[in-house]
Design an enzyme around this catalytic site. Structure first.
Site, short mmCIF file in Angstrom:
data_model
loop_
_atom_site.label_atom_id
_atom_site.label_comp_id
_atom_site.label_asym_id
_atom_site.label_seq_id
_atom_site.Cartn_x
_atom_site.Cartn_y
_atom_site.Cartn_z
CB SER A 153 -0.86 0.02 1.26
OG SER A 153 -1.49 1.28 1.40
CE1 TYR A 167 -4.20 -2.53 4.90
CE2 TYR A 167 -3.48 -0.25 4.64
CZ TYR A 167 -3.94 -1.43 4.09
OH TYR A 167 -4.12 -1.53 2.73
N1 LIG Z 1 -8.70 -0.55 -1.51
C1 LIG Z 1 -7.67 0.21 -1.26
O1 LIG Z 1 -7.77 1.43 -1.30
C2 LIG Z 1 -6.31 -0.41 -0.99
C3 LIG Z 1 -5.18 0.42 -1.02
C4 LIG Z 1 -3.94 -0.13 -0.80
C5 LIG Z 1 -3.80 -1.48 -0.58
N2 LIG Z 1 -4.93 -2.27 -0.53
C6 LIG Z 1 -4.74 -3.70 -0.30
O2 LIG Z 1 -5.41 -4.43 -1.29
C7 LIG Z 1 -5.68 -5.73 -0.84
C8 LIG Z 1 -7.14 -6.05 -1.12
O3 LIG Z 1 -7.96 -5.21 -0.30
P1 LIG Z 1 -9.26 -4.50 -0.84
O4 LIG Z 1 -9.09 -3.07 -0.65
O5 LIG Z 1 -9.62 -5.01 -2.16
O6 LIG Z 1 -10.32 -4.91 0.29
P2 LIG Z 1 -11.33 -6.11 0.39
O7 LIG Z 1 -12.33 -6.07 -0.69
O8 LIG Z 1 -11.80 -6.11 1.80
O9 LIG Z 1 -10.40 -7.38 0.12
C9 LIG Z 1 -9.69 -8.04 1.12
C10 LIG Z 1 -9.75 -9.52 0.77
O10 LIG Z 1 -8.97 -10.26 1.70
C11 LIG Z 1 -9.67 -11.44 2.00
N3 LIG Z 1 -9.25 -11.89 3.33
C12 LIG Z 1 -9.33 -11.20 4.50
N4 LIG Z 1 -8.90 -11.97 5.51
C13 LIG Z 1 -8.53 -13.15 4.97
C14 LIG Z 1 -8.02 -14.35 5.51
N5 LIG Z 1 -7.85 -14.50 6.82
N6 LIG Z 1 -7.74 -15.36 4.67
C15 LIG Z 1 -7.95 -15.25 3.33
N7 LIG Z 1 -8.43 -14.13 2.76
C16 LIG Z 1 -8.73 -13.10 3.58
C17 LIG Z 1 -11.15 -11.06 1.97
O11 LIG Z 1 -12.01 -12.15 1.68
P3 LIG Z 1 -12.81 -12.96 2.83
O12 LIG Z 1 -13.53 -11.97 3.68
O13 LIG Z 1 -13.72 -13.86 2.04
O14 LIG Z 1 -11.78 -13.73 3.58
C18 LIG Z 1 -11.18 -10.06 0.82
O15 LIG Z 1 -11.49 -10.68 -0.40
C19 LIG Z 1 -5.36 -5.73 0.66
O16 LIG Z 1 -4.08 -6.30 0.86
C20 LIG Z 1 -5.31 -4.25 0.99
O17 LIG Z 1 -4.53 -3.98 2.10
C21 LIG Z 1 -6.17 -1.76 -0.72
#
Ligand SMILES: NC(=O)c1ccc[n+]([C@@H]2O[C@H](COP(=O)([O-])OP(=O)(O)OC[C@H]3O[C@@H](n4cnc5c(N)ncnc54)[C@H](OP(=O)(O)O)[C@@H]3O)[C@@H](O)[C@H]2O)c1
Length: 272
Positions: A153, A167
């Site tokens: 991130s 985080y």
């Molecule tokens: N969106 C942003 O602005 C942003 C910015 C920078 C980085 N990121 C990073 O992008 C990645 C995806 O996040 P997102 O923003 O797309 O949010 P998100 O939709 O909440 O995705 C997170 C995913 O992680 C899975 N997950 C959570 N705990 C888990 C576990 N214990 N085992 C296996 N899977 C698990 C969730 O699925 P389940 O609930 O089904 O387990 C979900 O599909 C993350 O690493 C986040 O830190 C996001």
């Protein structure tokens, strides 16, 4: 070299953790569009199966399958590794995308929010990668290395707490670990790179991106004036995973619309 040969992933197998939602979903679709067979895994197995079914219906050259997995414990990681081994003989691409966050103001940040976040975001991706190495190495060659893409991130690149202390620290660790793994795995012909996204619409950021007005305001805080889109993830991923990215390892791609280079205004402005 044509764009097709640079970015095609026909015949490749990929695992995208958390591929049913948000950034993972954008990534899974990009990989399927490029011709890969994509395994989608996270705790909500039904959502993974539905996401795979949706991808199988879009008429792309690739395909997908979804199943349940939990990377928050060693037991869960072992189960995921055994499930992947049942489903494929070798793995070309591992996208460590699953992640969790926790937000609370300084002074009230709970102690347990450290373990909860670090176990998934750091220990989870490290352990999963080391246990999938035999499968990755099996597909790797001098010509075409296997690829690991870790989702960091921009909050792990610049000192930005935003109440998400564990985080941000976890994402700095993801970036550092990606470089360490890149160094150690190059001899095995495995590249390891990281994405450092800015704000994207997802479940994690729904509190700020679900509502159109709030999303617009979030976008205005980004130097390039908007939140991220699916093609921003797709472009980076296809570059890192396609033939055109086979000589790139240890990189951190700043998919953050310029937040990574945003600093205070010019400190000498008044004197110029
Ligand atoms: N969106 C942003 O602005 C942003 C910015 C920078 C980085 N990121 C990073 O992008 C990645 C995806 O996040 P997102 O923003 O797309 O949010 P998100 O939709 O909440 O995705 C997170 C995913 O992680 C899975 N997950 C959570 N705990 C888990 C576990 N214990 N085992 C296996 N899977 C698990 C969730 O699925 P389940 O609930 O089904 O387990 C979900 O599909 C993350 O690493 C986040 O830190 C996001």
């Amino acid at each position: 070299m044509t764009p097709e040969t640079l970015f095609s992933l026909r015949g490749k197998t990929a695992l995208v953790t958390g591929g049913a939602t948000g950034i993972g979903r954008m990534a899974a679709e990009a990989l399927v569009q490029a011709g890969a067979h994509v395994l989608i895994a996270s705790r909500k197995g039904d959502a993974c199966e539905e996401a795979a079914a949706r991808l199988n219906a879009i008429g792309a050259p690739g395909s997908a399958e979804g199943f349940a997995a939990d990377i928050s414990s060693e037991e869960g990681i072992n189960a995921l590794v055994s499930e992947v081994n049942k489903r494929t003989q070798s793995l070309d691409i591992l996208m460590n995308n699953s992640g969790v966050s926790w937000g609370a103001p300084m002074g009230q940040f709970p102690y347990h929010a450290w373990d909860k976040v670090m176990s998934v975001n750091v220990a989870g991706i490290f352990d999963l990668t080391q246990k999938l190495l035999p499968l990755l190495i099996k597909s790797a060659s001098d010509e075409d290395p296997a690829r690991v893409v870790n989702v960091g991130s921009v909050m792990g690149e610049v000192p930005m707490g935003d109440g998400a202390y564990s985080y941000s620290a976890s994402k700095a660790a993801v970036i550092h670990l990606s470089k360490i793994m890149a160094k150690e795995l190059a001899p095995h012909r495995v590249t390891v790179n990281a994405l450092a996204p800015g704000p994207f619409v997802s479940r994690m950021t729904a509190f700020a991106t679900e509502d159109e007005d709030t999303r617009e305001q979030v976008g205005q805080g980004v130097p390039l004036g908007r939140v991220g889109r699916a093609e921003d993830i797709a472009g980076c991923l296809l570059f890192l995973c396609g033939r055109g990215g086979s000589y790139v390892t240890g990189a951190v791609l700043p998919v953050s619309g310029g937040i990574n280079v945003q600093t205070a205004g010019n400190i000498f402005a008044a004197a110029l």
